[in-house]
Enzyme design. Structure first.
Site, PDB file in Angstrom:
ATOM      1  N   ARG A 103       0.852  -1.201   0.000  1.00 31.27           N
ATOM      2  CA  ARG A 103       0.000   0.000   0.000  1.00 31.27           C
ATOM      3  C   ARG A 103       0.872   1.231   0.000  1.00 31.27           C
ATOM      4  O   ARG A 103       1.746   1.386   0.851  1.00 31.27           O
ATOM      5  CB  ARG A 103      -0.864   0.027   1.261  1.00 31.27           C
ATOM      6  N   THR A 107      -1.339   7.401  -0.499  1.00 31.21           N
ATOM      7  CA  THR A 107      -2.657   7.237  -1.149  1.00 31.21           C
ATOM      8  C   THR A 107      -3.431   6.031  -0.615  1.00 31.21           C
ATOM      9  O   THR A 107      -4.640   5.928  -0.836  1.00 31.21           O
ATOM     10  CB  THR A 107      -2.483   7.020  -2.664  1.00 31.21           C
ATOM     11  N   ASP A 199       0.258  -3.310  12.116  1.00 31.11           N
ATOM     12  CA  ASP A 199       0.765  -3.664  10.782  1.00 31.11           C
ATOM     13  C   ASP A 199       1.139  -5.144  10.765  1.00 31.11           C
ATOM     14  O   ASP A 199       2.129  -5.558  11.386  1.00 31.11           O
ATOM     15  CB  ASP A 199       1.985  -2.786  10.434  1.00 31.11           C
ATOM     16  N   ASP A 202       4.772  -6.072   9.493  1.00 24.26           N
ATOM     17  CA  ASP A 202       5.816  -5.711  10.454  1.00 24.26           C
ATOM     18  C   ASP A 202       5.809  -6.640  11.661  1.00 24.26           C
ATOM     19  O   ASP A 202       6.868  -7.015  12.181  1.00 24.26           O
ATOM     20  CB  ASP A 202       5.630  -4.262  10.927  1.00 24.26           C
TER      21      ASP A 202
HETATM   22  C1  PRP Z   1      -1.183  -4.911   4.255  1.00 24.74           C
HETATM   23  C2  PRP Z   1      -1.985  -6.197   4.294  1.00 24.74           C
HETATM   24  C3  PRP Z   1      -2.756  -6.139   3.013  1.00 24.74           C
HETATM   25  C4  PRP Z   1      -3.035  -4.669   2.869  1.00 24.74           C
HETATM   26  C5  PRP Z   1      -4.441  -4.406   3.299  1.00 24.74           C
HETATM   27  O1  PRP Z   1      -0.087  -5.056   3.447  1.00 24.74           O
HETATM   28  O2  PRP Z   1      -1.181  -7.337   4.435  1.00 24.74           O
HETATM   29  O3  PRP Z   1      -2.047  -6.631   1.891  1.00 24.74           O
HETATM   30  O4  PRP Z   1      -2.123  -3.990   3.742  1.00 24.74           O
HETATM   31  O5  PRP Z   1      -4.775  -3.088   3.099  1.00 24.74           O
HETATM   32  P1  PRP Z   1      -5.864  -2.625   2.035  1.00 24.74           P
HETATM   33  O6  PRP Z   1      -7.053  -3.504   2.230  1.00 24.74           O
HETATM   34  O7  PRP Z   1      -6.142  -1.196   2.425  1.00 24.74           O
HETATM   35  O8  PRP Z   1      -5.292  -2.725   0.672  1.00 24.74           O
HETATM   36  P2  PRP Z   1       0.982  -3.862   3.259  1.00 24.74           P
HETATM   37  O9  PRP Z   1       0.575  -2.988   2.128  1.00 24.74           O
HETATM   38  O10 PRP Z   1       1.188  -3.192   4.585  1.00 24.74           O
HETATM   39  O11 PRP Z   1       2.265  -4.617   2.773  1.00 24.74           O
HETATM   40  P3  PRP Z   1       3.177  -5.702   3.510  1.00 24.74           P
HETATM   41  O12 PRP Z   1       2.383  -6.961   3.622  1.00 24.74           O
HETATM   42  O13 PRP Z   1       4.321  -5.827   2.575  1.00 24.74           O
HETATM   43  O14 PRP Z   1       3.584  -5.171   4.860  1.00 24.74           O
HETATM   44  N1  URA Z   2      -2.497  -3.338   6.790  1.00 25.55           N
HETATM   45  C1  URA Z   2      -2.167  -3.805   8.016  1.00 25.55           C
HETATM   46  O1  URA Z   2      -1.157  -4.515   8.171  1.00 25.55           O
HETATM   47  N2  URA Z   2      -2.930  -3.451   9.050  1.00 25.55           N
HETATM   48  C2  URA Z   2      -4.015  -2.690   8.920  1.00 25.55           C
HETATM   49  O2  URA Z   2      -4.698  -2.413   9.919  1.00 25.55           O
HETATM   50  C3  URA Z   2      -4.356  -2.215   7.638  1.00 25.55           C
HETATM   51  C4  URA Z   2      -3.575  -2.562   6.589  1.00 25.55           C
END
Ligand code: PRP
Ligand code: URA
Length: 208
Positions: A103, A107, A199, A202
């Site tokens: 994400r 945005t 997160d 993380d």
């Molecule tokens: C997180 C999560 C989803 C997304 C959800 O990933 O694992 O993929 O956010 O958010 P959304 O419904 O608003 O799209 P992130 O983008 O943080 O990436 P990561 O898994 O690499 O940490």
């Molecule tokens: N991605 C995450 O990891 N946590 C949230 O709460 C939303 C998006």
């Protein structure tokens, strides 16, 4: 669209562990895997089976084994990786694809950086796994990828979702079944799920 919130006591107990900000990385990662396994058990409940005859040491037994389409597990990188082992422990012959999305912090829109799927993905039942369904942007984009490659049988599994994410998937892909361990209240100004677990990536990989 069918949305199933799994109120099984074991899932709910383990979810409380994930939500706790004090849960260390090692335990968090283990519990994500355990919840994925329990969710997999529920999400595969309606897979078709066929009758087979098996010779036991005593006699022959009429049994049932999985039939129909082969299975695939597709984690959304990075956090979805945490759910793969729990799924594979129950459906070991499933093939595994990967979709890389993150994400954009400003945005909150998904940005694609990787996609590698089994060649025959279009003929498989796909379990798309990602711990969080927040705005739904990542889920909708991942489902778009799968459909562009011919997938017609997609089951989405998220540990925590929220009304905004469910609505987004429902509007874009009403044919996709969704399994959640919890549907939380809302998103905050940073598009994080409230109360959520923070997160997921993380916390699984210990990057913050
Ligand atoms: C997180 C999560 C989803 C997304 C959800 O990933 O694992 O993929 O956010 O958010 P959304 O419904 O608003 O799209 P992130 O983008 O943080 O990436 P990561 O898994 O690499 O940490
Ligand atoms: N991605 C995450 O990891 N946590 C949230 O709460 C939303 C998006």
């Amino acid at each position: 669209m069918a949305v199933h919130v799994l109120n099984h006591p074991l899932i709910q107990h383990k979810l409380a562990v994930l939500r706790n900000e004090k849960t260390p990385v090692k335990e968090f990662r283990e519990v994500v895997g355990e919840i994925a396994g329990l969710m997999c058990y529920e999400a595969t409940r309606n897979l078709p089976t066929k009758e087979v005859t098996v010779k036991t040491p005593v006699a022959t037994a009429k049994c049932r084994m999985l039939s129909g389409k082969k299975l695939a597990i597709v984690p959304v990188l990075r956090a979805g990786l945490g759910m793969v082992d729990g799924m594979v422990s129950l459906i070991p012959s499933a093939k595994i694809g990967h979709i890389g999305l993150y994400r954009d912090p400003e945005t909150h829109k998904p940005v694609e950086y990787y996609c590698k799927l089994p060649e025959d993905i279009g003929s498989r039942v796909v379990f798309l796994v990602d711990p969080m369904l927040a705005t739904g942007g990542s889920a909708v984009a991942a489902i778009n990828f799968l459909k562009e490659r011919g997938c017609r049988n997609i089951v989405m599994m998220n540990i925590i979702g929220c009304p905004e994410g469910i609505k987004a998937v429902e509007e874009a892909h009403p044919d996709v079944e969704v399994y959640l361990a919890a549907c939380d209240e809302k998103l905050n100004a940073h598009a994080y799920i409230v109360p959520g677990l923070g997160d997921a990536g993380d916390r699984i990989f210990g990057t913050k």
